[in-house]
Design a protein around this motif. Structure first.
Motif, short mmCIF file in Angstrom:
data_model
loop_
_atom_site.label_atom_id
_atom_site.label_comp_id
_atom_site.label_asym_id
_atom_site.label_seq_id
_atom_site.Cartn_x
_atom_site.Cartn_y
_atom_site.Cartn_z
N PRO A 1 23.97 31.20 22.02
CA PRO A 1 24.97 31.33 22.31
C PRO A 1 25.22 32.20 21.28
O PRO A 1 24.72 32.78 20.44
CB PRO A 1 26.70 29.94 21.66
N THR A 2 25.87 33.53 21.97
CA THR A 2 25.94 34.71 21.27
C THR A 2 27.36 34.79 20.74
O THR A 2 27.66 33.16 20.12
CB THR A 2 26.94 35.51 22.42
N ASP A 3 27.27 35.26 19.32
CA ASP A 3 28.47 35.10 18.59
C ASP A 3 30.14 35.15 18.68
O ASP A 3 30.26 34.76 18.44
CB ASP A 3 28.28 36.61 17.77
N VAL A 4 30.72 36.81 19.87
CA VAL A 4 31.32 35.73 20.43
C VAL A 4 31.95 34.69 21.34
O VAL A 4 33.13 33.88 20.65
CB VAL A 4 31.46 36.64 21.71
N GLU A 5 31.10 34.05 21.73
CA GLU A 5 30.97 32.61 22.25
C GLU A 5 31.21 31.74 21.03
O GLU A 5 31.76 31.37 21.22
CB GLU A 5 29.72 32.29 23.09
N LEU A 6 30.59 32.05 19.89
CA LEU A 6 30.91 30.60 18.60
C LEU A 6 31.73 30.85 17.97
O LEU A 6 32.69 30.62 17.62
CB LEU A 6 29.41 30.70 17.80
N TYR A 7 32.32 32.64 18.36
CA TYR A 7 34.20 33.12 17.81
C TYR A 7 35.11 32.44 18.54
O TYR A 7 35.89 31.53 18.38
CB TYR A 7 33.56 34.49 17.31
N GLU A 8 34.52 32.29 19.30
CA GLU A 8 35.94 32.03 20.60
C GLU A 8 35.46 30.31 20.73
O GLU A 8 36.76 29.55 20.86
CB GLU A 8 35.11 31.73 22.21
N ARG A 9 35.12 29.88 20.45
CA ARG A 9 34.37 28.07 20.29
C ARG A 9 35.34 27.34 19.21
O ARG A 9 35.43 26.60 18.76
CB ARG A 9 33.12 27.73 20.66
N ILE A 10 35.14 28.20 17.93
CA ILE A 10 35.47 28.78 16.58
C ILE A 10 37.53 28.63 16.91
O ILE A 10 38.28 27.27 16.21
CB ILE A 10 35.03 29.14 15.26
N GLU B 1 31.07 22.99 15.30
CA GLU B 1 29.59 22.89 15.24
C GLU B 1 29.02 25.06 15.95
O GLU B 1 28.41 25.69 14.90
CB GLU B 1 28.50 22.63 16.75
N ALA B 2 30.10 25.03 16.19
CA ALA B 2 30.16 26.86 16.51
C ALA B 2 30.57 27.16 15.17
O ALA B 2 29.35 28.13 15.17
CB ALA B 2 31.16 27.02 17.62
N LEU B 3 30.61 26.62 14.15
CA LEU B 3 31.45 27.26 12.81
C LEU B 3 29.94 27.25 12.20
O LEU B 3 29.57 27.98 11.51
CB LEU B 3 32.09 27.21 12.28
N GLU B 4 29.56 25.67 12.29
CA GLU B 4 28.11 26.33 11.59
C GLU B 4 26.52 26.30 12.00
O GLU B 4 26.28 27.24 10.92
CB GLU B 4 27.48 24.30 11.48
N LEU B 5 26.90 27.00 13.32
CA LEU B 5 25.80 28.24 14.24
C LEU B 5 26.19 29.38 13.42
O LEU B 5 24.83 29.93 12.99
CB LEU B 5 25.78 27.37 15.35
N LEU C 1 35.85 30.14 6.22
CA LEU C 1 36.72 30.12 5.59
C LEU C 1 37.90 30.91 6.19
O LEU C 1 38.67 29.49 7.59
CB LEU C 1 37.18 29.91 4.23
N LYS C 2 38.22 31.31 5.93
CA LYS C 2 39.25 32.86 6.78
C LYS C 2 38.68 32.41 8.80
O LYS C 2 39.88 32.96 9.29
CB LYS C 2 39.15 34.57 6.90
N LEU C 3 37.34 32.84 8.76
CA LEU C 3 37.29 32.66 10.79
C LEU C 3 37.98 30.66 10.61
O LEU C 3 38.14 31.46 12.28
CB LEU C 3 35.77 32.78 11.04
N TRP C 4 37.94 30.06 10.35
CA TRP C 4 38.00 28.88 10.69
C TRP C 4 39.22 28.50 10.72
O TRP C 4 39.76 27.95 11.76
CB TRP C 4 37.40 27.39 9.32
#
Length: 190
Positions: A4-13, A19-23, A55-58
């Protein structure tokens, strides 16, 4: 399966996907840590900054929102890391009295720091401070013992900067005179 791309992971977060946060963490942990370390020069602070970014991302708070049109995701993360490093340095900054940078005082009174280094001189200085009027005692305590700049003192005490400078100079002059009378310091300039 594609990574997954960074943006996809960010959207999942954004949808609370752990799991997206861990990746994303695995992908950027070392980069953000080393970037924070370059600012803080401290391993614990760099670790704290890096953890705070994730933490801010989450939480979705404090990091703002990533906008693809403004640049790469990694650049956005580095900006958050830089800002976090600067903020942490400001919060944890130990106020040190930088005698040589304190307004113009070091020009008027060279060697004051050296003259009060040993314990007897510090005790004599404390006694001499107690002989000053309250307003001058306060200026000396805020300036030298709490490490505030003259501008900060003016703001805290709600008095003009010129008044603070005058009180500090007068107090230092009286302290020097009292210490010389009491033999608290040796005046090498004589």
């Amino acid at each position: 399966m594609n990574k997954p791309t960074d943006v996809e992971l960010y959207e999942r977060i954004q949808s609370r996907d752990k799991e997206a946060l861990e990746l994303l963490y695995d992908r950027y942990e070392k980069l953000l840590y080393s970037f924070a370390y370059r600012f803080t020069k401290d391993t614990q602070m760099a670790e704290e900054v890096m953890q705070d970014v994730f933490l801010k991302l989450w939480r979705g708070k404090g990091a703002g929102t990533y906008v693809r049109e403004r640049g790469k995701f990694s650049s956005w993360l580095l900006t958050i890391t830089r800002n976090g490093s600067i903020d942490l340095l400001r919060k944890k900054k130990v106020k040190e009295v930088e005698w040589h940078n304190r307004d113009s005082l070091h020009e008027d009174l060279p060697g004051v720091e050296k003259e009060i280094e040993d314990k007897e001189e510090r005790d004599a200085l404390r006694k001499a401070i107690h002989t000053l009027p309250d307003s001058q005692q306060r200026m000396i305590c805020l300036f030298y013992f709490q490490g505030m700049s003259q501008r900060e003192i003016a703001e805290k005490c709600d008095i003009p900067l010129g008044t603070v400078k005058g009180r500090v100079r007068l107090a230092l002059k009286k302290l020097r005179e009292n210490l010389e009378k009491e033999g608290g310091i040796d005046d090498e300039r004589s």
